[in-house]
Design a protein around this motif. Structure first.
Motif, PDB file in Angstrom:
ATOM      1  N   ILE A  45      88.970  55.962   7.350  1.00 23.64           N
ATOM      2  CA  ILE A  45      88.336  57.107   6.690  1.00 23.64           C
ATOM      3  C   ILE A  45      88.942  57.324   5.311  1.00 23.64           C
ATOM      4  O   ILE A  45      88.233  57.578   4.325  1.00 23.64           O
ATOM      5  CB  ILE A  45      88.486  58.368   7.560  1.00 23.64           C
ATOM      6  N   TYR A  61      85.848  56.432   2.951  1.00 23.18           N
ATOM      7  CA  TYR A  61      84.993  57.599   2.788  1.00 23.18           C
ATOM      8  C   TYR A  61      85.316  58.276   1.449  1.00 23.18           C
ATOM      9  O   TYR A  61      86.320  58.977   1.323  1.00 23.18           O
ATOM     10  CB  TYR A  61      85.175  58.567   3.953  1.00 23.18           C
ATOM     11  N   PHE A  95      94.520  63.662  12.535  1.00 19.58           N
ATOM     12  CA  PHE A  95      93.512  64.186  11.619  1.00 19.58           C
ATOM     13  C   PHE A  95      94.123  65.212  10.662  1.00 19.58           C
ATOM     14  O   PHE A  95      93.796  65.251   9.465  1.00 19.58           O
ATOM     15  CB  PHE A  95      92.373  64.817  12.429  1.00 19.58           C
ATOM     16  N   SER A 106      86.636  63.657  -0.414  1.00 15.50           N
ATOM     17  CA  SER A 106      86.323  63.654   1.024  1.00 15.50           C
ATOM     18  C   SER A 106      86.889  64.882   1.743  1.00 15.50           C
ATOM     19  O   SER A 106      86.475  65.196   2.862  1.00 15.50           O
ATOM     20  CB  SER A 106      86.863  62.384   1.672  1.00 15.50           C
ATOM     21  N   LEU A 161      85.545  66.878   5.399  1.00 16.09           N
ATOM     22  CA  LEU A 161      86.417  66.608   6.554  1.00 16.09           C
ATOM     23  C   LEU A 161      87.095  67.896   7.060  1.00 16.09           C
ATOM     24  O   LEU A 161      87.267  68.076   8.265  1.00 16.09           O
ATOM     25  CB  LEU A 161      87.467  65.564   6.177  1.00 16.09           C
TER      26      LEU A 161
END
Length: 841
Positions: free
Chosen positions: A664, A668, A744, A758, A762
């Motif tokens: 990610i 991303y 995360f 991003s 997110l």
């Protein structure tokens, strides 16, 4: 003070010698109605003896009391009981005359009075209560008493207490607790002095014999219909046939006689007590002074049994009986402007005083009534070490009493005590290993009368004796228990709620008991205090009320900290009736098992029809009251320590989630929505703080939930749950979600400080997850877990998380989606190794 005490004793000894010479041997007085004793030939009666005659006669005019007894003895125990005749009297106003002593044997009458020597001595029957009444006891020792002899004797005591000023009152019983062949009661009075009588419990009416000058009231009954009380009858209950007689026509007449005896000092009393900052503090200071600094001691011969001493004298000598201390307190309160009066009570029969006619001899105690703030209060000045403010002062249930107040014309009932005493026990048992030792800590909080009792106990005993008594107390369940340090007694709330706290510290070397045959280790905990409180005696075929004791509340929580997880089911047990309420709750919290007991006694007695059910209920409670744990002691079955499997799975998940997070991070890269490059500031600082703190909170949560403990993963299977596999998967799901959230959160922190494009989308996912995941967790928790494992406290905590997640999502999701500041701050994209920016359309 010591000299005064010695003088009083010397005076009593002198009186005993002087008045012993007044004991004479004379025929019965002229006014006595002679009652003949039948010559019984009973030789096979049950028991050691039997009363054949109880004959009590009173002459109110001459102030004489004539007593006549006849007892047949059947064996050595009966002979031992009645071979000594003893009569007590007060030499300050009474004299004793022996009228007859005979032994009836085989139809022959043997006169024992002529040959008998009368010995006198002073025996203070209330010495243990610090009361000296100065009474003299005359004793005649009978010789040559044989089985089946009838011992008959009579005597006359001349003189009534002058405090009554010619008045008289007594109670004639027509029924006793053992059989009597004949009961004869007679009271004779001049016509100018009428006698009033009141019958109780179906007692027969008297035969009234009148002459030109006198009236005689006679009860002549068969007493073989005796009365047997059940056990545990309320102490005030009296169901025997009886007649109360009195020359007082009403309570007002008695009050007029007694009130002048309680005269306060004409001068204002001064002393070492403090004057409070307000009226309530002043009242409490005076109560404490009289209760604690004026010791209880009474010399109650003659009129001293009913008339208190002058308060100034009591204050000076610093001692007195209940009357003295009460009048002193009344004097001090009145000096402070507080309305106050003495209040006469009976500590044993206060609930049934209304069944009797007025009489000064009905009262055996004196307390104080006072008024404050439009409320009435009662206090017992003889109680020491009492705590509580005015609204928390406790008083025994004295029932009705006589308020010595002008125009008082009836008994006054003391309001029922609304202060329910409480006992709260908090036990903590920490075990070091299965089969090992335990540290035992106990914290007990007492309130109300229970606090008064414990305060008095600790002030009356040494620290060493208290420690020894407490250790012996617990040794019934823990034989090897040892005191770790002295007991700590805290009394920081005496002036308010009246609460004391006792802290105890013990070591139990052999907390676990090993069965040598099976090798199983067991340990046990019991609420010993509660067991003692509810240890009621069985009483089949009950016909009378059953006394339970005064109402109280009890609470105990025992926490047992174990070396590993225990496979137990949470459980509850409860039982409740109108008279009591009990509940027991067992719950496992991690490695700790918590056992709670709650008991509330709501009534002090119950009707006979309820006794059987009550006792059966308490048998069930006693069966449930102990709690026992067992362990096989098999090392192979030991599930303590770290779970290697959960650590490996966690590391694998961590690696997978880190790999996904890197993908990610690298791939991303949304297109920037602004050409500006603002620094992080304004409202953006707040979510940044939350992001930085979140990994630490998640790490704490993962570490505290026991995910890496071996016993957790086998807990549901070993407990025998049908959906054990589903519950274990749910536990694994929680662990996986926490690791994913941890990774995360770390990713978001990196993107936040790099100001990557991003980050806004997110972080929106993170705020949405903080709202959705707790809801999913709650649904699965309630769907999978058995009802006996569901905990409302856990649900409440989840509801709190959902609410917080909703508030955060409602605020920050719209902000990160539409805020210009966000668009102008997060404008960076990832650069490749050759310096190119990777932009995702």
């Amino acid at each position: 003070m010591t000299k005064n005490y010695g003088c009083f004793l010397a005076l009593f000894l002198i009186l005993s010698q002087v008045y012993s010479q007044k004991i004479e041997k004379l025929p019965p007085p002229y006014w006595v109605e002679p009652i003949q004793v039948e010559n019984h030939d009973n030789k096979s009666e049950n028991g050691a003896y039997k009363y054949l005659l109880l004959d009590f006669q009173y002459n109110i005019e001459t102030e004489e009391a004539y007593d006549h007894y006849a007892i047949q003895v059947f064996n050595s125990e009966g002979i031992q009981e009645f071979s000594d005749i003893s009569i007590s009297y007060d030499p300050t106003y009474q004299s004793l005359v022996f009228n007859s002593i005979n032994v009836l044997r085989n139809g022959q009458k043997i006169d024992k009075l002529i040959e008998s020597n009368i010995n006198t001595f002073q025996r203070e029957t209330n010495l243990e209560r610090s009361l000296y009444d100065g009474s003299i006891t005359a004793v005649v020792n009978l010789t040559d008493i044989r089985k089946n002899d009838i011992i008959e004797y009579s005597y006359t005591v001349k003189g009534f207490n002058p405090i009554n000023q010619g008045n008289f009152s007594t109670v004639f019983y027509q029924q006793y607790t053992s059989p009597v062949d004949r009961i004869y009661n007679r009271a004779i009075s001049p016509k100018k002095t009428p006698i009033y009588y009141k019958l109780s419990n179906n007692a027969p009416a008297p035969t009234i014999n009148e002459s030109a000058t006198h009236t005689a009231y006679v009860w002549d009954v068969d007493g073989t219909d005796y009365f047997q009380y059940d056990i545990n009858v309320p102490y005030w209950a009296n169901y025997q046939k009886r007649a109360s007689i009195s020359t007082f026509k009403d309570w007002e007449t008695l009050t007029e006689l007694v009130q002048p005896l309680y005269t306060i000092s004409s001068e204002k009393l001064t002393g070492p007590w403090d004057k409070g900052s307000n009226e309530e503090e002043t009242i409490l200071d005076l109560i404490r002074f009289v209760q604690d600094d004026v010791r209880y001691l009474g010399f109650e011969s003659g009129i001293g049994a009913y008339k208190p001493h002058n308060p100034s004298k009591v204050l000076q000598q610093r001692y007195g009986d209940c009357k003295d201390k009460s009048l002193l307190l009344v004097n001090l309160l009145q000096d402070a402007g507080i309305t106050s009066y003495p209040f006469l009570v009976n500590t044993e029969s206060g609930e049934s005083l209304g069944d009797l006619l007025p009489g000064l001899n009905l009262f055996n105690h004196c307390i104080v009534y006072f008024e404050h703030g439009n409320k009435s209060y009662y206090v017992d000045p003889t109680m020491t070490n009492q705590g509580g403010d005015l609204d928390n002062l406790t008083l025994p249930q004295y029932g009705e009493g006589l308020l010595l107040k002008p125009d008082s014309d009836a008994l006054t009932r003391i309001p029922k005590n609304q202060i329910v005493p409480k006992v709260k026990v908090e036990e903590t048992i920490t075990t070091d290993s299965i089969g090992g030792n335990a540290l035992f800590l106990v914290k007990t909080t007492y309130t109300g009368s229970k606090a008064d009792y414990m305060r008095d106990y600790f002030k009356s005993n040494t620290q060493e004796s208290i420690n020894n008594e407490f250790v012996n107390y617990y040794s019934s369940i823990y034989p090897s228990i040892q005191s770790a340090q002295p007991i700590v007694f805290s009394d920081d709330d005496r002036g308010n709620r009246n609460e004391v706290v006792i802290e105890e510290y013990y070591n139990i070397p052999d907390f676990w008991i090993k069965d040598e045959d099976t090798g199983i280790f067991t340990c046990e905990t019991q609420p010993l205090v509660l067991q003692n409180l509810i240890n009621y005696t069985n009483s089949p075929q009950r016909t009378m009320p059953y006394y339970l004791g005064e109402p109280y509340e009890f609470e105990q929580e025992t926490s047992i900290a174990l070396p590993d997880y225990w496979n137990i089911l949470d459980s509850e047990f409860s039982s409740e009736k109108e008279s009591y309420r009990y509940s027991k709750n067992v719950r496992a919290v991690g490695r700790t098992i918590v056992v709670k007991h709650n008991y509330h006694l709501k009534q002090n007695f119950i009707d006979p029809s309820l006794v059987t059910t009550f006792l059966k209920d308490h048998e069930k409670i006693n069966d449930q009251i102990a709690y026992q744990l067992s362990h096989t002691g098999d090392a192979s079955a030991d599930e303590s320590g770290v779970s290697t499997t959960s650590i490996i799975i966690s590391l694998v998940l961590l690696a997978l989630f880190i790999f996904g997070a890197k993908k990610i991070h690298d791939n991303y890269n949304p297109k920037p929505q602004s050409d500006q490059n603002l620094n992080i500031g304004g409202w953006l600082v707040l979510p940044g703080i939350g992001l930085v703190l979140s990994p630490f909170l998640l790490l704490f949560q993962v570490g505290s939930q026991g995910y890496f403990d071996k016993g957790v993963w086998s807990l549901f299977k070993n407990a025998g749950y049908e959906n054990a596999n589903a519950l274990t998967l749910f536990l694994g799901f929680e662990l996986a979600m926490n690791i994913a959230l941890l990774v995360f959160a770390a990713l978001l922190i990196i993107l936040y400080f790099k100001k990557r494009t991003s980050l806004p989308k997110l972080i929106v996912i993170m705020y949405a997850s903080s709202f959705v995941i707790p809801i999913l967790d709650l649904v699965l928790y309630n769907a999978l877990f058995p009802k006996d494992l569901l905990d409302a406290a856990d649900d409440q905590e989840t509801y709190t998380q959902i609410f917080r997640g909703f508030i955060s999502a409602a605020i920050w999701i719209p902000y990160f989606l539409v805020s210009e500041r966000v668009k102008n701050t997060f404008t960076k994209v990832r650069e490749t190794e050759i310096g190119e920016e990777v932009v995702q359309a």
